[in-house]
Design an enzyme around this catalytic site. Sequence first.
Site, PDB file in Angstrom:
ATOM      1  N   ASN A   1       0.823  -1.213   0.000  1.00  0.00           N
ATOM      2  CA  ASN A   1       0.000   0.000   0.000  1.00  0.00           C
ATOM      3  C   ASN A   1       0.856   1.262   0.000  1.00  0.00           C
ATOM      4  O   ASN A   1       1.931   1.298   0.594  1.00  0.00           O
ATOM      5  CB  ASN A   1      -0.922   0.002   1.216  1.00  0.00           C
ATOM      6  CG  ASN A   1      -1.855  -1.199   1.233  1.00  0.00           C
ATOM      7  OD1 ASN A   1      -2.140  -1.771   0.184  1.00  0.00           O
ATOM      8  ND2 ASN A   1      -2.322  -1.585   2.408  1.00  0.00           N
TER       9      ASN A   1
ATOM     10  N   HIS B   1       5.797  -0.393  -2.644  1.00  0.00           N
ATOM     11  CA  HIS B   1       5.316   0.439  -3.746  1.00  0.00           C
ATOM     12  C   HIS B   1       5.312   1.919  -3.398  1.00  0.00           C
ATOM     13  O   HIS B   1       4.720   2.718  -4.111  1.00  0.00           O
ATOM     14  CB  HIS B   1       3.919  -0.024  -4.179  1.00  0.00           C
ATOM     15  CG  HIS B   1       3.910  -1.429  -4.705  1.00  0.00           C
ATOM     16  ND1 HIS B   1       2.787  -2.228  -4.710  1.00  0.00           N
ATOM     17  CD2 HIS B   1       4.910  -2.184  -5.223  1.00  0.00           C
ATOM     18  CE1 HIS B   1       3.091  -3.414  -5.223  1.00  0.00           C
ATOM     19  NE2 HIS B   1       4.378  -3.403  -5.540  1.00  0.00           N
TER      20      HIS B   1
ATOM     21  N   CYS C   1     -10.629  -8.131   7.110  1.00  0.00           N
ATOM     22  CA  CYS C   1      -9.425  -8.024   7.941  1.00  0.00           C
ATOM     23  C   CYS C   1      -9.745  -7.502   9.340  1.00  0.00           C
ATOM     24  O   CYS C   1      -9.241  -8.036  10.339  1.00  0.00           O
ATOM     25  CB  CYS C   1      -8.397  -7.122   7.255  1.00  0.00           C
ATOM     26  SG  CYS C   1      -7.719  -7.838   5.740  1.00  0.00           S
TER      27      CYS C   1
END
Length: 398
Positions: A169, A188, A316
């Site tokens: 993320n 990233h 989650c």
Amino acid sequence: MAAGGSLSRSERKAAARAEILQQEEQRDRRRQVSRIWRKPPAERSPEESHVLSESEDIVRELERRRKRRERLRRRQEEVCDEPEELKRKAIELAKAVRNAKHLVIYTGAGISTAASIPDYRGPNGIWTLLQKGRSIRATDLSEAEPTLTHMSIACLHKHNLVQHVVSQNCDGLHLRSGLPRAAISELHGNMYIEVCTSCTPNREYVRVFDVTERTALHRHHTGRMCHKCGAQLRDTIVHFGEKGTLRQPLNWEAATEAASKADVILCLGSSLKVLKKYPRLWCMSKPPPRRPKLYIVNLQWTPKDDLAALKLHGRCDDVMRLLMAELGLDVPRYDRARDPIFALAEPLRPGEEATHSRKPVAREEAPAREEAAREEPARAGGWLGRGCAKGARRRKSS
């Protein structure tokens, strides 16, 4: 035929026309067979059944395509475990967390959906909507806050139950949850960080706003200059089709070291379709018995499901809430006024205010902070430690 065995011009044209006619006939035949094949068997005429029997190769290809579409459709479906089943699995996961010698967590977009940040491959994910030709709603990420999952991970790390976090993320929410920089590998990039690559070592600038306003694929300059050497600053984002080369915040060295030591890997909210392409993260050079045990939390299919010791089909936040309860740890409350980004951020210099128009992350107003303080008395251990300390005392006394 012309001398030398080569075709004349007129013969080549005739051969080309014949090939085109043959291709058109084959297309017409496929369309005819496909139309008949889609009919229920009971509605096919004897002539149509004969056409299918004479076109077995086309029918086999149609069947292969149908099975592939069905397989892809099933993989995109979200599957939820029943509450009792999810609780049972959470207990098993808690046991693995307690017994792990070196636990590493891999996170994907699914842990941030509770913060109103869209994922990629869910029913309302970015890629899913684009494939359907639908538009993507712009999201104001300055309003996003670390979720229960983010805060749980930070707490688990504080209690040495998690050694490292590898994230795909770019939203910066791990950093804002209080997780130490050294414990995160943001493969990233991070939308709040810009760097000067002309300085040695690279000079980082943490901002309280999204620095990617002017950047895109292969275009990374943010429009601001390094305060030390005057070179152009660039964002840290790694787009699809690019290879990340920055040492920070990607922190690949720590990610690969953590993976090499891991005996348990917990994947939260990641489709793993990108992570699976990084063999260093999966210790594939080790024989299968020596590879880390894999636990996956995702509502959808992932390419690593068959290798998992346990797959939990749940959101989650729901899974982490069950896990933290089983471990006897309270999830710390996120307090925007104490968000680490404010302590890390480099302020803009005079004249730089016009270099961006993105809304900055704002501190809470004083009345809101006072009200929050009345609702939850201060505890020792800092803003992150408040919830964790309570759970730790409870475990110690039990």
